[in-house]
Design an enzyme around this catalytic site. Structure first.
Site, PDB file in Angstrom:
ATOM      1  N   HIS A 373       0.799  -1.230   0.000  1.00 57.20           N
ATOM      2  CA  HIS A 373       0.000   0.000   0.000  1.00 57.20           C
ATOM      3  C   HIS A 373       0.825   1.270   0.000  1.00 57.20           C
ATOM      4  O   HIS A 373       0.278   2.365   0.140  1.00 57.20           O
ATOM      5  CB  HIS A 373      -0.913   0.061   1.221  1.00 57.20           C
ATOM      6  CG  HIS A 373      -1.985  -0.974   1.218  1.00 57.20           C
ATOM      7  ND1 HIS A 373      -3.248  -0.739   0.731  1.00 57.20           N
ATOM      8  CD2 HIS A 373      -1.978  -2.252   1.636  1.00 57.20           C
ATOM      9  CE1 HIS A 373      -3.979  -1.826   0.870  1.00 57.20           C
ATOM     10  NE2 HIS A 373      -3.230  -2.768   1.405  1.00 57.20           N
ATOM     11  N   ARG A 562      -5.097  11.980   5.899  1.00 51.99           N
ATOM     12  CA  ARG A 562      -4.056  12.087   6.917  1.00 51.99           C
ATOM     13  C   ARG A 562      -3.089  13.212   6.574  1.00 51.99           C
ATOM     14  O   ARG A 562      -2.867  13.527   5.402  1.00 51.99           O
ATOM     15  CB  ARG A 562      -3.275  10.775   7.024  1.00 51.99           C
ATOM     16  CG  ARG A 562      -3.947   9.735   7.875  1.00 51.99           C
ATOM     17  CD  ARG A 562      -4.181  10.212   9.286  1.00 51.99           C
ATOM     18  NE  ARG A 562      -2.973  10.188  10.077  1.00 51.99           N
ATOM     19  CZ  ARG A 562      -2.702   9.305  11.018  1.00 51.99           C
ATOM     20  NH1 ARG A 562      -3.576   8.367  11.319  1.00 51.99           N
ATOM     21  NH2 ARG A 562      -1.565   9.331  11.683  1.00 51.99           N
ATOM     22  N   LYS A 567       1.401  14.421   0.935  1.00 52.13           N
ATOM     23  CA  LYS A 567       0.033  14.730   0.510  1.00 52.13           C
ATOM     24  C   LYS A 567      -0.148  16.231   0.278  1.00 52.13           C
ATOM     25  O   LYS A 567      -1.184  16.687  -0.199  1.00 52.13           O
ATOM     26  CB  LYS A 567      -0.969  14.220   1.549  1.00 52.13           C
ATOM     27  CG  LYS A 567      -0.959  12.692   1.681  1.00 52.13           C
ATOM     28  CD  LYS A 567      -1.932  12.216   2.749  1.00 52.13           C
ATOM     29  CE  LYS A 567      -1.834  10.736   3.045  1.00 52.13           C
ATOM     30  NZ  LYS A 567      -2.594   9.881   2.101  1.00 52.13           N
TER      31      LYS A 567
HETATM   32  C1  26W Z   1       3.451   2.862  10.806  1.00 52.58           C
HETATM   33  C2  26W Z   1       3.552   1.967   9.735  1.00 52.58           C
HETATM   34  C3  26W Z   1       2.577   2.089   8.671  1.00 52.58           C
HETATM   35  C4  26W Z   1       3.018   2.049   7.401  1.00 52.58           C
HETATM   36  C5  26W Z   1       2.141   2.073   6.384  1.00 52.58           C
HETATM   37  C6  26W Z   1       1.225   2.188   8.945  1.00 52.58           C
HETATM   38  C7  26W Z   1       0.316   2.225   7.920  1.00 52.58           C
HETATM   39  C8  26W Z   1       0.794   2.154   6.644  1.00 52.58           C
HETATM   40  C9  26W Z   1      -0.196   2.127   5.512  1.00 52.58           C
HETATM   41  C10 26W Z   1       0.288   1.194   4.438  1.00 52.58           C
HETATM   42  C11 26W Z   1      -0.432   3.474   4.985  1.00 52.58           C
HETATM   43  C12 26W Z   1      -1.679   3.518   4.185  1.00 52.58           C
HETATM   44  O1  26W Z   1      -2.759   3.567   4.710  1.00 52.58           O
HETATM   45  N1  26W Z   1      -1.525   3.540   2.868  1.00 52.58           N
HETATM   46  C13 26W Z   1      -2.607   3.922   2.022  1.00 52.58           C
HETATM   47  O2  26W Z   1      -3.314   2.781   1.599  1.00 52.58           O
HETATM   48  C14 26W Z   1      -4.476   3.149   0.856  1.00 52.58           C
HETATM   49  C15 26W Z   1      -5.252   1.901   0.557  1.00 52.58           C
HETATM   50  O3  26W Z   1      -4.590   1.136  -0.390  1.00 52.58           O
HETATM   51  C16 26W Z   1      -4.079   3.912  -0.392  1.00 52.58           C
HETATM   52  O4  26W Z   1      -5.244   4.326  -1.045  1.00 52.58           O
HETATM   53  C17 26W Z   1      -3.227   5.125  -0.024  1.00 52.58           C
HETATM   54  O5  26W Z   1      -2.746   5.740  -1.198  1.00 52.58           O
HETATM   55  C18 26W Z   1      -2.071   4.701   0.841  1.00 52.58           C
HETATM   56  O6  26W Z   1      -1.351   5.831   1.314  1.00 52.58           O
END
Ligand code: 26W
Length: 830
Positions: A373, A562, A567
């Site tokens: 993601h 967020r 962003k």
């Molecule tokens: C703290 C570690 C961590 C790292 C990454 C926590 C959470 C994440 C997620 C992968 C971040 C996230 O939510 N990514 C988002 O995922 C969405 C669903 O696919 C996408 O639409 C967004 O572009 C993406 O930023």
């Protein structure tokens, strides 16, 4: 005189009316019965919370009935079930959504209203289930709705965090975090299943014992924690197959340690218990920024181990034979957080079930799939090797063997290329890299939009793609149009239903029929009337919740997601400062009145993000109170962005800001929610914006800024010099100077020189890492184009409605179909 046919209902109509009355009587009886039996109250005595709970319990009964039958059917029909493993599920509220999905909304509304109660009031009693940070968690929630709607069996697995994502308050111009004790007043949707508890083990040492059946691993001196499952039925639209959301809660194995208790050391007596239960205490509030903390690793092992143990038990009980596991289960790993499920299943199959390595590994390879993601390198999960080894010694050993075998396979492909192999290795430089582990084992690895799918192949995981070209694919995200239209925007739902019927709620393809209405002037006017009602709803909501007054006759330009530098909320703020400067320089200049709405939570530890919030608030203070701009430009920060706030905000938007640096937003899903509700995107060619552009056509979107190619060229050659843009572009320079020239009203003269410096000179990082100055001029033109389109009312209403008309492909039902065709191969329950 009316013709008699209208006066006199026919037999069928009489029957329908009678059924309706009977149904409503039944609902009323149910609600009153719950009030009496659960709370010992009559309607007159009950609180709103008790009425909410009674409604919810009555709805839950309907769902649980279907759920129990469906789960039996899954076994009878021998269906495969998806385990969707995710550290986050950002569910929001359930009550009204469930009513919609069961086709009971109108009945409940009427029954309650007959009792003198408004459903809106009752709905507000429910706390959002905020078990997620942002996009990834909300995607998981949308997927459960779609899977259930499509009658595909799924269990979503995660942690029952006692505290969800913090609630945000704005105090003295800053973000303040308040804990989200969402379970405080109880949770009517969950069903505890203590009888299905399992034990999760940490620490200890390994001992190798040779037996007549080969080598046996004895894990000793470990400490263990109980994992207690709580199940939530999640029902999709007109579904026969409710999904299960299974959340694991940590509990100590022992109550008090009586050894200490008897000596009067009460604190010590409770210590073990507290240490165990802290595991499911709180959701980490970081998004796209990983800090390898031990408690987080404990959390991830906790829910993945519990889930794998449960899956194996269940399969053994139902089918006896573990070799057939992949025929009945498929596991999706939502980003790398649940990766430990892989070595954990290996451990169970080998150490507990006596299976050999090769077969266990083959089973894992067939069962697991991984979705990436984010390509932000700071978000790629890595664990410090020594810490990992100490906490999870057996899992560490298994990963080490997987890595040895993997690297020797790579050696065959790249003999002698140490550099490449060490880059691809799962363990290197004293770190364990979870994405590499996923790619080494899983059948499929997918990105979440077309562009992101290409980027992971060509950049992030290029070396892997060369070795395993068939593993990689891109599946564009989606959103459930039940929550994001039917629930969030009831006026739009009614309008659409009047024209194309309500079949689109089950079959997203029917949304394409909205396109036939784009030449119908009455439809377009009604569409804009819906928008106006939604703007008024947001206006009233803000008045009530934040004492802020906004004017619905201005453009609502919304940037909600967020807070992260990539962003680029800061780009938007700089542009607002530019508009402010224009008006100050020449008060006679005519600007289209615009309300700039921001909503964003910043991770508590992300200082720059919090500073950007402080800046937005300072700019709001400046612009909203200056007589030259008052009534023309207004900046609003909506507190506590959450699913419930989004449901009010998104339908009210005219312009949707999707302005990330190209190549960095994996997909975005907010962009889809806005366009589905008739907002026009002002965005870069990034993530799913690219596909929104393809869907609506260039006349119905405002694209600006550097493309992913341009950015990656500048990255590669290091040619970007932000200072040059500052020198050459007066508007930009003057806007930037506002950060430090004392214009902004801030407490204790805390100016924004750090933000200013980070853009022009860089501090720890390169200057302007996210290309704000590069894109400023182009953004400004994009905004101008959007405003002039808005001023042409006839053009705008067509653009807005076109966005809704073309949004069908962004339903998560489409996404789930794709996952199912290309990865899971589930059969629907019949
Ligand atoms: C703290 C570690 C961590 C790292 C990454 C926590 C959470 C994440 C997620 C992968 C971040 C996230 O939510 N990514 C988002 O995922 C969405 C669903 O696919 C996408 O639409 C967004 O572009 C993406 O930023």
């Amino acid at each position: 005189m009316l013709p008699s046919k209208i006066l006199k209902p026919n037999e069928q109509e009489v029957q329908a009316m009678a059924d309706n009355i009977a149904k409503k009587e039944e609902i009323k009886t149910q609600i009153l019965g719950k009030l009496k039996r659960h709370f010992g109250k009559t309607l007159e005595e009950a609180t709103k919370d008790q009425i909410y709970k009674s409604c919810a319990l009555s709805i839950r009964d309907v769902i649980v009935e279907k759920w129990t039958d469906a789960n039996k059917q899954v076994l009878n029909q021998g269906l495969k079930r998806l385990y969707y493993l995710s550290a986050e599920f950002l569910m929001g509220r359930a009550l009204v959504n469930n009513m919609i999905n069961l086709h009971l909304l109108k009945d409940y509304q009427e029954v309650l209203s007959d009792m003198g109660i408004s459903l809106d009031d009752i709905e507000e009693q429910e706390r959002d289930a905020g078990l997620g940070n942002g996009g990834l968690g909300r995607l998981a929630a949308c997927f459960l709705d779609s899977l259930s709607t499509l009658d595909l069996p799924v269990t979503g697995c995660s942690i029952r965090y006692e505290f969800g994502l913090f609630r945000q308050r704005i105090l003295d111009g800053e973000q303040v975090e308040v804990d989200d004790n969402w379970l405080e007043a109880g949770n009517v949707w969950e069903i505890p299943r203590p009888e299905e508890q399992v034990e999760v083990r940490y620490g200890g040492e390994l001992e190798e014992i040779w037996t007549d059946r080969g080598l046996k691993i004895n894990h000793k001196n470990y400490y263990s924690v109980l994992a207690i499952p709580y199940d939530y039925p999640v029902i999709g639209y007109m579904s026969k197959m409710p999904a299960t959301l299974r959340l694991w809660s940590a509990k100590a194995k022992t109550g008090l340690d009586m050894h200490y208790f008897n000596r009067g050391d009460y604190a010590r007596a409770m210590q073990e218990r507290e240490l165990a239960e802290v595991i499911s205490k709180v959701l980490y509030p970081e998004d796209n920024h990983e800090q390898g903390r031990q408690l987080r690793l404990k959390q991830f092992y906790f829910f993945t181990s519990a889930t794998m143990q449960h899956m194996v038990h269940k399969h053994k009980a139902n089918y006896g034979d573990l070799h057939t596991l992949p025929n009945y289960f498929t596991v999706q790993i939502n980003d790398t957080h649940p990766t430990l499920a892989i070595p954990e299943l290996m451990r169970i199959l080998m150490d507990e079930e006596g299976m050999g390595w090769e077969e266990a590994f083959d089973i894992c390879g067939r069962m697991f799939n991984y979705t990436n993601h984010t390509i932000m390198s700071e978000a790629l999960e890595r664990w410090e090797e020594d810490m990992f080894k100490e906490l999870l010694p057996r899992i560490y050993e298994i990963i080490k063997v997987i890595n040895d075998k993997f690297c020797s396979r790579l050696w065959d492909v790249y003999p002698g290329e140490w550099d490449k192999i060490s880059k691809m290795s799962i363990i290197a430089y004293k770190e364990i890299r979870m994405a590499n582990l996923c790619i080494a084992v899983c059948s499929k690895v997918n990105g979440v939009s077309k562009l992101h799918g290409e980027i992971i192949k060509s950049r992030t995981f290029r070396d892997f793609y060369v070795v395993f070209p068939d593993k990689f694919l891109g599946i564009t995200n989606g959103i459930t149009h039940r929550r994001w239209i039917a629930k969030a925007n009831q006026p739009l739902t009614r309008l659409l239903a009047d024209h194309i019927g309500d079949g689109f709620l089950k079959d997203y393809k029917e949304m394409d029929r909205i396109a036939d209405l784009l030449d119908d002037p009455k439809f377009l006017d009604d569409f804009m009337e819906v928008k106006r009602q939604n703007k008024i709803r947001l206006r009233d909501h803000l008045k009530k919740t934040q004492c802020i007054e906004i004017n619905e006759n201005t453009i609502f330009d919304v940037h909600a997601k967020r807070l992260h530098e990539y962003k680029r909320q800061l780009l938007k703020v700089l542009h607002i400062l530019h508009l402010y400067n224009l008006k100050k320089e020449n008060p006679a200049v005519q600007l289209e009145p615009c309300t700039f709405i921001f909503a964003a939570k910043a991770s508590p530890g992300y200082a720059r993000a919090k500073n950007i919030i402080r800046l937005i608030l300072a700019v709001a203070d400046l612009v909203n109170n200056d007589p030259d701009t008052r009534g023309v430009l207004q900046v609003v920060f909506i507190e506590n962005y959450s699913v419930s706030e989004a449901e009010i905000m998104i339908p009210a938007a005219d312009i949707s800001e999707q302005i990330s640096t190209a190549g960095l937003e994996a997909s975005g899903t907010g962009n889809m929610k806005f366009m589905m509700n008739g907002a026009v995107t002002l965005g870069t060619m990034d993530g799913a914006n690219v596909e929104i552009y393809e869907a609506v056509g260039e006349d119905n979107i405002f694209i600006f800024g550097a493309t992913e190619r341009e950015i990656s060229r500048m990255e590669r050659y290091g040619t970007y010099k932000p200072g040059e843009y500052y020198e050459q572009n007066t508007d930009l320079r003057q806007a930037l100077n506002r950060l430090i020239d004392g214009t902004l009203p801030v407490a204790n003269d805390r100016q924004f020189s750090d933000l200013y410096h980070s853009l022009l000179f860089g501090d720890m990082d390169r200057a302007d890492k996210y290309y704000l100055l590069y894109d400023f001029a182009s953004y400004s033109q994009g905004y101008e184009r959007a405003v002039s389109a808005y001023q042409d009312a006839a053009r705008w209403k067509r653009m807005a409605a076109t966005n809704t008309a073309k949004s069908g492909v962004f339903s998560s039902d489409r996404t789930i179909h794709e996952y199912n065709d290309k990865i899971w191969r589930l059969r629907e329950m019949t």
